[in-house]
Design a protein around this motif. Structure first.
Motif, PDB file in Angstrom:
ATOM      1  N   ALA A 233       0.805  -1.226   0.000  1.00  0.00           N
ATOM      2  CA  ALA A 233       0.000   0.000   0.000  1.00  0.00           C
ATOM      3  C   ALA A 233       0.832   1.267   0.000  1.00  0.00           C
ATOM      4  O   ALA A 233       0.396   2.295  -0.537  1.00  0.00           O
ATOM      5  N   ALA A 234       2.014   1.227   0.596  1.00  0.00           N
ATOM      6  CA  ALA A 234       2.790   2.449   0.797  1.00  0.00           C
ATOM      7  C   ALA A 234       3.013   3.242  -0.489  1.00  0.00           C
ATOM      8  O   ALA A 234       2.704   4.448  -0.544  1.00  0.00           O
ATOM      9  N   PRO A 235       3.540   2.651  -1.568  1.00  0.00           N
ATOM     10  CA  PRO A 235       3.755   3.465  -2.784  1.00  0.00           C
ATOM     11  C   PRO A 235       2.449   3.895  -3.443  1.00  0.00           C
ATOM     12  O   PRO A 235       2.400   4.936  -4.108  1.00  0.00           O
ATOM     13  N   VAL A 236       1.389   3.103  -3.267  1.00  0.00           N
ATOM     14  CA  VAL A 236       0.095   3.478  -3.847  1.00  0.00           C
ATOM     15  C   VAL A 236      -0.447   4.719  -3.158  1.00  0.00           C
ATOM     16  O   VAL A 236      -0.848   5.703  -3.801  1.00  0.00           O
ATOM     17  N   LEU A 237      -0.472   4.692  -1.814  1.00  0.00           N
ATOM     18  CA  LEU A 237      -1.008   5.823  -1.062  1.00  0.00           C
ATOM     19  C   LEU A 237      -0.162   7.083  -1.247  1.00  0.00           C
ATOM     20  O   LEU A 237      -0.686   8.198  -1.210  1.00  0.00           O
ATOM     21  N   ALA A 238       1.142   6.914  -1.451  1.00  0.00           N
ATOM     22  CA  ALA A 238       2.027   8.068  -1.604  1.00  0.00           C
ATOM     23  C   ALA A 238       1.707   8.873  -2.857  1.00  0.00           C
ATOM     24  O   ALA A 238       1.970  10.075  -2.918  1.00  0.00           O
ATOM     25  N   ARG A 239       1.114   8.223  -3.872  1.00  0.00           N
ATOM     26  CA  ARG A 239       0.823   8.922  -5.127  1.00  0.00           C
ATOM     27  C   ARG A 239      -0.583   9.530  -5.153  1.00  0.00           C
ATOM     28  O   ARG A 239      -0.922  10.242  -6.091  1.00  0.00           O
ATOM     29  N   LEU A 240      -1.400   9.198  -4.156  1.00  0.00           N
ATOM     30  CA  LEU A 240      -2.794   9.642  -4.188  1.00  0.00           C
ATOM     31  C   LEU A 240      -2.976  11.033  -3.592  1.00  0.00           C
ATOM     32  O   LEU A 240      -2.234  11.452  -2.719  1.00  0.00           O
ATOM     33  N   ALA A 255      -3.367   0.465   6.247  1.00  0.00           N
ATOM     34  CA  ALA A 255      -2.790   1.814   6.165  1.00  0.00           C
ATOM     35  C   ALA A 255      -3.870   2.807   5.766  1.00  0.00           C
ATOM     36  O   ALA A 255      -4.854   2.445   5.098  1.00  0.00           O
ATOM     37  N   VAL A 256      -3.685   4.070   6.169  1.00  0.00           N
ATOM     38  CA  VAL A 256      -4.611   5.149   5.779  1.00  0.00           C
ATOM     39  C   VAL A 256      -3.802   6.386   5.445  1.00  0.00           C
ATOM     40  O   VAL A 256      -2.652   6.525   5.861  1.00  0.00           O
ATOM     41  N   THR A 257      -4.425   7.272   4.680  1.00  0.00           N
ATOM     42  CA  THR A 257      -3.843   8.589   4.435  1.00  0.00           C
ATOM     43  C   THR A 257      -4.983   9.600   4.345  1.00  0.00           C
ATOM     44  O   THR A 257      -5.997   9.352   3.684  1.00  0.00           O
ATOM     45  N   ALA A 302      -9.602   5.389  -9.705  1.00  0.00           N
ATOM     46  CA  ALA A 302      -8.394   5.650 -10.485  1.00  0.00           C
ATOM     47  C   ALA A 302      -8.595   5.205 -11.934  1.00  0.00           C
ATOM     48  O   ALA A 302      -9.310   4.253 -12.207  1.00  0.00           O
ATOM     49  N   PRO A 303      -7.971   5.882 -12.902  1.00  0.00           N
ATOM     50  CA  PRO A 303      -8.107   5.455 -14.303  1.00  0.00           C
ATOM     51  C   PRO A 303      -7.391   4.132 -14.524  1.00  0.00           C
ATOM     52  O   PRO A 303      -6.386   3.840 -13.880  1.00  0.00           O
ATOM     53  N   HIS A 304      -7.927   3.330 -15.449  1.00  0.00           N
ATOM     54  CA  HIS A 304      -7.317   2.022 -15.728  1.00  0.00           C
ATOM     55  C   HIS A 304      -6.804   1.919 -17.155  1.00  0.00           C
ATOM     56  O   HIS A 304      -6.403   0.849 -17.589  1.00  0.00           O
ATOM     57  N   GLY A 305      -6.863   3.017 -17.894  1.00  0.00           N
ATOM     58  CA  GLY A 305      -6.492   2.934 -19.290  1.00  0.00           C
ATOM     59  C   GLY A 305      -5.030   2.596 -19.512  1.00  0.00           C
ATOM     60  O   GLY A 305      -4.675   2.094 -20.560  1.00  0.00           O
ATOM     61  N   VAL A 321      -0.507 -13.426 -11.618  1.00  0.00           N
ATOM     62  CA  VAL A 321      -0.875 -12.299 -12.454  1.00  0.00           C
ATOM     63  C   VAL A 321      -0.369 -11.040 -11.754  1.00  0.00           C
ATOM     64  O   VAL A 321      -0.514 -10.901 -10.536  1.00  0.00           O
ATOM     65  N   ALA A 322       0.274 -10.160 -12.499  1.00  0.00           N
ATOM     66  CA  ALA A 322       0.776  -8.894 -11.963  1.00  0.00           C
ATOM     67  C   ALA A 322       0.128  -7.748 -12.726  1.00  0.00           C
ATOM     68  O   ALA A 322      -0.014  -7.812 -13.948  1.00  0.00           O
ATOM     69  N   VAL A 323      -0.274  -6.714 -11.996  1.00  0.00           N
ATOM     70  CA  VAL A 323      -0.952  -5.568 -12.583  1.00  0.00           C
ATOM     71  C   VAL A 323      -0.201  -4.304 -12.192  1.00  0.00           C
ATOM     72  O   VAL A 323       0.162  -4.124 -11.025  1.00  0.00           O
ATOM     73  N   SER A 324       0.041  -3.437 -13.156  1.00  0.00           N
ATOM     74  CA  SER A 324       0.643  -2.134 -12.877  1.00  0.00           C
ATOM     75  C   SER A 324      -0.202  -1.054 -13.531  1.00  0.00           C
ATOM     76  O   SER A 324      -0.838  -1.287 -14.575  1.00  0.00           O
ATOM     77  N   GLY A 325      -0.232   0.127 -12.894  1.00  0.00           N
ATOM     78  CA  GLY A 325      -1.074   1.215 -13.366  1.00  0.00           C
ATOM     79  C   GLY A 325      -2.345   1.269 -12.555  1.00  0.00           C
ATOM     80  O   GLY A 325      -2.664   0.374 -11.778  1.00  0.00           O
ATOM     81  N   GLY A 326      -3.112   2.336 -12.714  1.00  0.00           N
ATOM     82  CA  GLY A 326      -4.358   2.455 -11.974  1.00  0.00           C
ATOM     83  C   GLY A 326      -4.091   2.604 -10.493  1.00  0.00           C
ATOM     84  O   GLY A 326      -3.621   3.634 -10.026  1.00  0.00           O
TER      85      GLY A 326
END
Length: 430
Positions: A233-240, A255-257, A302-305, A321-326
């Motif tokens: 979660a840490a890098p995801v929340l840091a960009r939001l 985690a929360v922000t 978040a956008p998924h395009g 399965v690995a997902v990046s973006g969004g």
């Protein structure tokens, strides 16, 4: 004067045959509406009342259909019981075999998923329909050591004629529920069963103690799983921008922000991606993460395009399965069935209907119910990246498949017709 219930354990320890005879009288008299010398134990009497109300026939041995082998395997792979199975085996099997018992583990639906123990007792169990994939819910087969503990949520020993259905009265069954200590949810029942003469008064305490020991595992590993989710979660929340939280699949907060910390956020019973109104957060969007959910307060998803999906089938039995973006970058290990389905959709980007996938996976277009159930589970973590009608990856998502170096190693477990066609034919050595 009120009838006193019989102390089965005490009586059977002294005279098992006498106890069985007395219980046979109690069962026959009670089900016929007659007053008997002693009353059934409350837990048994209450179960019999439920059976009479629900229409279970005491003289009729009803058996629902067994689950097919692939469905038993799927349930094993997805059941929380798989994590506690080693504890159950270690605590029960050696003693059960010596005591001429079998150990049976059923899921929360009462379906038998594992069954081990004394060989001769296993053969006798087959005659009762006590087999892999069998349905042993109380309202299907009557008072028993799996269905009854699941209903009353406590350990129960069902001795001889305490079974509601007559064909089961030559057995003694002792079962204990196994719950998830994080939320109290029933995840299954463990049972030790055997012929009438194998009954022992300490079996109830023994089975219950092993079930409680098994529950300790998830309780001890939960903090570590939250810590792993916190790292994701840490890098995801840091960009939001704006308030957000990351929770595990049961709603426990990692985690929360930008918002107050709440130990647990109540999630919908069937959690799927999209906009939701949650009591602790208000309107928010739910987006899948590896091992949990991202909750974005305000409902803006978040956008998924720009999503990139990598399906890794290159390692034997370590498919992912690995997902990046969004919502950031995350990865998830796949069960054999999910690996098959995602492989098919990655190769056939135009998509497949439920019937089409049923043909390609099972060779049978009628297996649409199983396909839809599995695809519903897949969409819980891929969310809006996977569309339906037909099932397919989003057109704007980049999808890459990593195949094994040797095509013969492509999902080697799979009997799916489409997967088998993708492997080279075996070479015959003269």
């Amino acid at each position: 004067m009120a009838q006193a219930p019989v102390n089965v354990a005490r009586l059977a320890a002294v005279d098992a045959a006498g106890a069985a005879h007395l219980l046979s009288e109690v069962r026959s008299g009670t089900l016929a509406g007659r007053r008997t010398r002693v009353a059934p134990r409350p837990v048994i009497g209450q179960s019999w009342e439920r059976m009479l109300r629900s229409g279970v026939e005491p003289e009729h041995d009803f058996r629902s259909g067994l689950l097919p082998h692939d469905e038993v395997e799927r349930r094993r792979e997805t059941s929380a019981l798989r994590h506690v199975l080693p504890v159950l085996r270690e605590g029960l099997l050696s003693v059960a075999d010596a005591a001429r018992h079998i150990v049976v583990v059923a899921d929360e639906d009462g379906r038998v998923l594992w069954r081990e123990g004394h060989a001769s007792v296993l053969r006798k169990a087959d005659g009762l329909g006590f087999e892999l994939g069998a349905d042993w819910r109380e309202d299907v087969v009557g008072t028993n050591g799996i269905g009854t503990p699941a209903v009353v949520r406590r350990p129960v020993q069902v001795f001889a004629s305490e079974h509601f259905v007559r064909s089961h009265t030559t057995w003694t069954c002792t079962g204990a529920p196994v719950t998830d200590p994080r939320d109290g949810r029933l995840i299954g029942v463990v049972d030790a069963s055997g012929p009438l003469e194998s009954m022992h008064p300490t079996t109830l305490a023994w089975v219950d103690s092993v079930a409680r020991l098994a529950e300790a595992g998830p309780r001890e590993t939960h903090p570590a799983s939250l810590e792993r989710l916190r790292a994701v979660a840490a890098p995801v929340l840091a960009r939001l921008r704006g308030p957000a939280a990351v929770v595990d699949r049961d709603g426990w907060t990692a985690a929360v922000t930008g918002m107050p910390y709440t130990a647990r956020i109540s999630l919908p019973a069937s959690c799927t991606p999209g906009r939701r109104r949650l009591p602790a957060v208000g309107l928010c969007s739910l987006e899948p993460l590896a091992g949990g959910w991202l909750l974005r307060a305000g409902g803006e998803a978040a956008p998924h395009g720009d999503a990139r999906i990598v399906l890794d089938l290159s390692r034997p039995r370590r498919w992912s399965v690995a997902v990046s973006g969004g919502a950031g970058t995350w990865a998830r290990e796949l069960s054999p069935r999910h690996a098959e389905l995602l492989c098919l959709l990655a190769v056939h980007r135009a998509g497949r209907s439920a019937a089409g996938l049923a043909v390609e996976v099972f060779g049978d277009p009628s297996r649409t119910v199983t396909v839809r159930a599995e695809m519903s589970r897949v969409r819980r973590y891929l969310g809006p990246l996977l569309e339906h009608r037909p099932y397919r990856f989003r057109e704007d998502a980049e999808v890459q498949v990593l195949f094994p170096a040797d095509p013969r190693d492509l999902l080697p477990h799979s009997a799916a017709p489409s997967v088998r066609r993708g492997r080279p034919a075996p070479t015959t050595v003269p």
